[in-house]
Design a protein around this motif. Structure first.
Motif: not given
Length: 208
Positions: A54-75
């Motif tokens: 598996a890739p060494l890096l998780n979500n390097g293309g930023f395809e995972l996640g709900a998206g949005g503005s001013n995200l913080t923490g584990a978003a």
């Protein structure tokens, strides 16, 4: 003899996406830095049966996640956010459907720990741009398990050069570091933003 158009395209793609260079790209399912069968990633850079490759890096293309503005923490799955960031399909990108602005309305930082082999040198590659006509800056960094700096390099981008909005484009960046522990951290840290405008970031990859 002259090459047909199809053959010429295939030749160009083979130069851009080279199996065995340690970077997952193009149609590769894995790339472990060699072209040897039987080690989890085949000589054709496909994941072998019963492999945990598996890739060494998780979500390097930023395809995972709900998206949005001013995200913080584990978003942003795979990453820990300090400050805030924006995550959207509306931003310029070089792969997939989403990318991030490294600044929401506060200078943002994203980081994640990755598995490495101590003593091995790794390449961290990424694409970046600017969401402002200011000379925006961010640092790409590798840190050891205790937070000490293995490598920190600042990158600059200006939308007057790279374009803004629909005309924006991203350019490639890279740093290298030698791992001293089994779980170093990778970090992208805003060093100069312009209000709610920061650096675009996409297509983060890690390989030996």
């Amino acid at each position: 003899p002259q090459l047909g158009v199809g053959q010429a395209i295939d030749n160009l793609l083979s130069l851009r996406f080279r199996c065995g260079d340690g970077v997952v790209s193009g149609s590769e399912g894995c790339d472990d830095g060699n072209v040897t069968d039987g080690d989890g990633c085949s000589a054709a850079c496909t994941v072998e049966a019963n492999s945990s490759c598996a890739p060494l890096l998780n979500n390097g293309g930023f395809e995972l996640g709900a998206g949005g503005s001013n995200l913080t923490g584990a978003a942003l799955p795979g990453w820990t956010i300090t400050g805030d960031i924006d995550h959207s399909a509306m931003f310029p990108r070089t792969e997939g459907e989403r990318s991030i602005d490294l600044t929401g309305c506060a200078a943002g930082t994203i980081a994640q720990s990755v598995p490495t082999i101590p003593g091995t040198t790794y390449r961290l590659l990424f694409d970046y741009g600017a969401n402002s006509f200011e000379n925006l800056r961010f640092a790409a960094e590798a840190l050891d398990a205790a937070g000490g700096t293995l490598r920190s390099t600042e990158f600059r981008a200006d939308a007057s050069v790279l374009g803004l909005g629909a005309a924006a484009r991203l350019v490639s960046g890279e740093i290298s570091f030698t791992a001293t522990t089994a779980t170093p951290s990778l970090r992208f840290r805003t060093t100069l933003n312009s209000g709610c405008g920061g650096n675009w970031l996409d297509n983060v990859r890690l390989g030996p």
